[in-house]
Design an enzyme around this catalytic site. Structure first.
Site: not given
Ligand code: IPM
Ligand code: MG
Length: 364
Positions: A146, A196, A228, A252, A256
């Protein structure tokens, strides 16, 4: 014994899209909780993301960063929207969020994944797979791909090239690993470090440092998992996890994925911690497709406010009273659209906020 602090400066950054609706509900719940538990919140509001680009010319202003640094805690909605999608990466709304994380050095991002009993059927996984899950993803938040330099898009003799740098310094790994072990001590004492290391040097160093830190926590069981495999294990047998600690990009993606264990990303709160002010935000984004229609699920934001009460305000009873209220509302069958099932009463974002507020108790 010294009186603990009862007054808190909170900076509210609604951001864009559904960020506006969900922060409104979280503020409502927070104020009501404060009244019941004897806490007062001095709230200021500022712009971030697309809203800040439009009004202030940058995704987050220096002034807003200063307000955040001076506050006890920051409550942030979400940033981004189609309107700003064509801007270059370094001018986009997301830069506001990333800039805030970096400026406050919020290196540890806590994303707890818990399944509320009444929502076990809302997950796309079988109820017996998600039952009893209580895991915490700790994502390093201010380094890695990032923020690594060099980065960019350049012309080369072979064609245009996009490039980023994956990197970690040893002390950046150390501080987030230490946080993970400390937190695991108060939980089931198991840390899974995700990397990884079979391919990446960044991960080889990560693993080395995590093993060193683990020596200071002999009571915590440590294992290592490739990213993975972890992504597979999360849907195969999520109950095996207690604390997962990982880098920025892997965290990240995995968070999700983990959010869907709970039925909806609209349920997942987060806390980002450094040495000073902390930032609390839902894991979900600004959802421009449903923004302004009252369809958003405010629970991730409301649960983020509960994390704020627990961590920044050290008011665990107040935090528990919010979680209990959320559970009660769900038990009674109220749902926003994202978690609705057959027979549930679908309510709007603000109705959900009202329902939670009405069920708060002063007991915790
Ligand atoms: C998160 C989001 C952010 C990230 C984006 C909106 C920049 O996906 O907080 O997980 O990638 O960190
Ligand atoms: Mg995210």
């Amino acid at each position: 014994m010294a009186e603990s602090k009862q007054e808190f400066d909170v900076l509210v950054l609604p951001g864009d899209g559904i960020g506006l609706e969900v922060t409104e509900e979280a503020v409502k719940v927070l104020k009501a909780t404060g009244q019941l538990h004897g806490l007062t919140f001095e709230m200021k509001t500022a712009l971030v993301g697309g809203a800040a680009i439009d009004a202030e010319g940058a995704p987050v202003s220096e002034e807003t960063i200063k307000l955040a640094a001076d506050a006890d805690a920051v409550l942030m909605g979400a940033v981004g929207g189609t309107k700003w999608d064509d801007l270059p990466t370094d001018k986009r709304p997301e830069k506001g969020l990333l800039g805030m994380r970096k400026a406050l050095d919020l290196f540890a991002n806590l994303r707890p994944v818990q399944v509320f009993g009444p929502l076990a059927a809302a997950s796309t996984l079988k109820p017996e797979v998600v039952k009893g899950i209580d895991l915490l993803v700790i994502r390093e938040l201010v380094s890695d791909l990032y923020f690594g330099e060099p980065r960019g898009i350049r012309d080369t003799p072979n064609g245009r090239e996009g490039y980023n740098t994956m990197r970690y310094l040893d002390w950046e790994v150390e501080r987030v690993a230490r946080k993970a072990f400390e937190i695991a001590m108060g939980r089931r004492r198991k840390v899974t470090s995700v990397d990884k290391a079979n391919v990446l040097e960044t991960s080889a160093l990560w693993r080395e440092v995590v093993i060193e830190v683990a020596r200071d926590f002999p009571e915590v069981e440590l294992d290592h998992m490739y990213v993975d495999n972890c992504s597979m294990q999360l849907i195969r047998n999520p109950a095996q996890f207690d604390v997962i600690v990982t880098g920025n990009i892997f965290g990240d993606i995995l968070s999700d994925e983990a959010s869907m264990l709970t039925g909806s990303i609209g349920m997942l709160p987060s806390a980002s911690l450094g040495e000073g002010a902390a930032l609390y935000e839902p894991v979900h984004g600004s959802a421009p497709d449903i923004a302004g229609q009252g369809k958003a699920n405010p629970l991730a934001m409301i649960l983020s406010a509960a994390m704020m009460l627990e961590i920044s305000c050290q008011a665990p009873e107040a935090a528990a009273s919010i979680r209990d209220a959320v559970n009660r509302v769900l038990e009674e069958g109220y749902r926003t659209g994202d978690i609705a099932e057959e027979g549930s009463s679908v309510v709007s974002c603000s109705e959900m906020g009202d329902l939670v507020t009405e069920r708060l108790s002063g007991q915790g």
